[in-house]
Scaffold this motif. Structure first.
Motif, PDB file in Angstrom:
ATOM      1  N   VAL A  62       0.858  -1.183   0.000  1.00 59.48           N
ATOM      2  CA  VAL A  62       0.000   0.000   0.000  1.00 59.48           C
ATOM      3  C   VAL A  62       0.897   1.237   0.000  1.00 59.48           C
ATOM      4  O   VAL A  62       1.826   1.347   0.783  1.00 59.48           O
ATOM      5  CB  VAL A  62      -0.917   0.005   1.236  1.00 59.48           C
ATOM      6  N   ASN A  63       0.603   2.154  -0.921  1.00 55.36           N
ATOM      7  CA  ASN A  63       1.314   3.430  -0.947  1.00 55.36           C
ATOM      8  C   ASN A  63       0.278   4.560  -0.913  1.00 55.36           C
ATOM      9  O   ASN A  63      -0.925   4.312  -0.945  1.00 55.36           O
ATOM     10  CB  ASN A  63       2.240   3.537  -2.169  1.00 55.36           C
ATOM     11  N   ASP A  64       0.747   5.785  -0.858  1.00 57.33           N
ATOM     12  CA  ASP A  64      -0.165   6.934  -0.748  1.00 57.33           C
ATOM     13  C   ASP A  64      -1.099   7.042  -1.949  1.00 57.33           C
ATOM     14  O   ASP A  64      -2.244   7.454  -1.811  1.00 57.33           O
ATOM     15  CB  ASP A  64       0.627   8.234  -0.589  1.00 57.33           C
ATOM     16  N   GLU A  65      -0.601   6.679  -3.117  1.00 59.61           N
ATOM     17  CA  GLU A  65      -1.409   6.792  -4.335  1.00 59.61           C
ATOM     18  C   GLU A  65      -2.645   5.892  -4.283  1.00 59.61           C
ATOM     19  O   GLU A  65      -3.753   6.351  -4.536  1.00 59.61           O
ATOM     20  CB  GLU A  65      -0.564   6.422  -5.552  1.00 59.61           C
ATOM     21  N   ILE A  66      -2.463   4.633  -3.943  1.00 61.75           N
ATOM     22  CA  ILE A  66      -3.618   3.725  -3.956  1.00 61.75           C
ATOM     23  C   ILE A  66      -4.421   3.783  -2.666  1.00 61.75           C
ATOM     24  O   ILE A  66      -5.601   3.440  -2.659  1.00 61.75           O
ATOM     25  CB  ILE A  66      -3.209   2.265  -4.261  1.00 61.75           C
ATOM     26  N   GLU A  67      -3.807   4.251  -1.583  1.00 62.65           N
ATOM     27  CA  GLU A  67      -4.519   4.336  -0.309  1.00 62.65           C
ATOM     28  C   GLU A  67      -5.715   5.286  -0.392  1.00 62.65           C
ATOM     29  O   GLU A  67      -6.706   5.116   0.308  1.00 62.65           O
ATOM     30  CB  GLU A  67      -3.574   4.766   0.803  1.00 62.65           C
ATOM     31  N   SER A  68      -5.650   6.251  -1.290  1.00 59.78           N
ATOM     32  CA  SER A  68      -6.761   7.195  -1.432  1.00 59.78           C
ATOM     33  C   SER A  68      -8.029   6.529  -1.985  1.00 59.78           C
ATOM     34  O   SER A  68      -9.109   7.088  -1.874  1.00 59.78           O
ATOM     35  CB  SER A  68      -6.341   8.363  -2.333  1.00 59.78           C
ATOM     36  N   PHE A  69      -7.894   5.332  -2.563  1.00 59.15           N
ATOM     37  CA  PHE A  69      -9.051   4.612  -3.101  1.00 59.15           C
ATOM     38  C   PHE A  69      -9.659   3.645  -2.081  1.00 59.15           C
ATOM     39  O   PHE A  69     -10.656   2.994  -2.365  1.00 59.15           O
ATOM     40  CB  PHE A  69      -8.652   3.823  -4.352  1.00 59.15           C
ATOM     41  N   PHE A  70      -9.053   3.527  -0.898  1.00 64.82           N
ATOM     42  CA  PHE A  70      -9.495   2.577   0.120  1.00 64.82           C
ATOM     43  C   PHE A  70     -10.560   3.176   1.021  1.00 64.82           C
ATOM     44  O   PHE A  70     -10.700   4.397   1.115  1.00 64.82           O
ATOM     45  CB  PHE A  70      -8.324   2.151   1.013  1.00 64.82           C
ATOM     46  N   ASP A  71     -11.251   2.289   1.730  1.00 68.02           N
ATOM     47  CA  ASP A  71     -12.129   2.727   2.803  1.00 68.02           C
ATOM     48  C   ASP A  71     -11.290   3.481   3.822  1.00 68.02           C
ATOM     49  O   ASP A  71     -10.132   3.144   4.058  1.00 68.02           O
ATOM     50  CB  ASP A  71     -12.789   1.521   3.477  1.00 68.02           C
ATOM     51  N   LYS A  72     -11.857   4.476   4.451  1.00 70.91           N
ATOM     52  CA  LYS A  72     -11.110   5.320   5.385  1.00 70.91           C
ATOM     53  C   LYS A  72     -10.555   4.546   6.580  1.00 70.91           C
ATOM     54  O   LYS A  72      -9.539   4.920   7.148  1.00 70.91           O
ATOM     55  CB  LYS A  72     -12.001   6.458   5.867  1.00 70.91           C
ATOM     56  N   ASP A  73     -11.216   3.469   6.978  1.00 67.28           N
ATOM     57  CA  ASP A  73     -10.801   2.710   8.162  1.00 67.28           C
ATOM     58  C   ASP A  73      -9.758   1.642   7.860  1.00 67.28           C
ATOM     59  O   ASP A  73      -9.356   0.909   8.756  1.00 67.28           O
ATOM     60  CB  ASP A  73     -12.019   2.051   8.811  1.00 67.28           C
ATOM     61  N   TYR A  74      -9.317   1.519   6.635  1.00 68.77           N
ATOM     62  CA  TYR A  74      -8.361   0.471   6.271  1.00 68.77           C
ATOM     63  C   TYR A  74      -6.940   1.015   6.345  1.00 68.77           C
ATOM     64  O   TYR A  74      -6.602   1.980   5.665  1.00 68.77           O
ATOM     65  CB  TYR A  74      -8.652  -0.057   4.866  1.00 68.77           C
ATOM     66  N   HIS A  75      -6.091   0.387   7.170  1.00 68.25           N
ATOM     67  CA  HIS A  75      -4.725   0.878   7.362  1.00 68.25           C
ATOM     68  C   HIS A  75      -3.723  -0.268   7.423  1.00 68.25           C
ATOM     69  O   HIS A  75      -2.923  -0.348   8.349  1.00 68.25           O
ATOM     70  CB  HIS A  75      -4.625   1.713   8.643  1.00 68.25           C
ATOM     71  N   LYS A  76      -3.737  -1.156   6.464  1.00 71.64           N
ATOM     72  CA  LYS A  76      -2.764  -2.250   6.442  1.00 71.64           C
ATOM     73  C   LYS A  76      -1.697  -1.965   5.391  1.00 71.64           C
ATOM     74  O   LYS A  76      -1.853  -1.102   4.537  1.00 71.64           O
ATOM     75  CB  LYS A  76      -3.458  -3.573   6.181  1.00 71.64           C
ATOM     76  N   ASP A  77      -0.605  -2.735   5.462  1.00 66.95           N
ATOM     77  CA  ASP A  77       0.547  -2.483   4.591  1.00 66.95           C
ATOM     78  C   ASP A  77       0.445  -3.151   3.224  1.00 66.95           C
ATOM     79  O   ASP A  77       1.102  -2.718   2.281  1.00 66.95           O
ATOM     80  CB  ASP A  77       1.826  -2.983   5.261  1.00 66.95           C
ATOM     81  N   GLN A  78      -0.347  -4.222   3.107  1.00 72.21           N
ATOM     82  CA  GLN A  78      -0.452  -4.944   1.836  1.00 72.21           C
ATOM     83  C   GLN A  78      -1.904  -5.271   1.522  1.00 72.21           C
ATOM     84  O   GLN A  78      -2.730  -5.406   2.428  1.00 72.21           O
ATOM     85  CB  GLN A  78       0.338  -6.256   1.889  1.00 72.21           C
TER      86      GLN A  78
END
Length: 114
Positions: A62-78
């Motif tokens: 997970v990087n900053d670019e794709i993290e913006s497409f995730f649910d707000k509560d999701y904070h995992k590394d892969q």
């Protein structure tokens, strides 16, 4: 002699139960491609010309670019990335769905730029 038959019957039943559990557990798991496909809208599903199996599944960081497409509560590394082939349009790129490492939870999706 009855004790021996009883013990053999118990061993046979345990082996049978173990075999049935393995069979049913392997049949009940849904492929990651289908988990991703099931969370698409009807319009997005219409973009897939052949089959949901015509996709590329990768475990990605997970990087900053794709993290913006995730649910707000999701904070995992892969996550798993499922990229559906041949879904490009004149306005957007390939359709990509992000699935948690549990292989069940869809955490986001995007149209990749061309």
């Amino acid at each position: 002699m009855n004790k021996l038959r009883f013990i053999l019957l118990l061993i046979f039943l345990s082996i049978l139960q173990t075999g049935c559990n393995v069979f049913f557990e392997s049949k009940s798991t849904i492929p990651i491609e289908m988990v991703a496909f099931n969370r698409l809208s009807d319009e997005e599903k219409d973009l897939i010309p052949v089959s949901p199996k015509d996709s590329i599944v990768q475990k990605i960081r997970v990087n900053d670019e794709i993290e913006s497409f995730f649910d707000k509560d999701y904070h995992k590394d892969q996550v798993y990335s499922v990229s559906f082939n041949n879904t490009e349009t004149n306005f957007s790129g390939k359709l990509e769905v992000f699935v948690d490492l549990d292989k069940i939870t869809v955490v986001g999706k995007r149209n990749m730029s061309k």
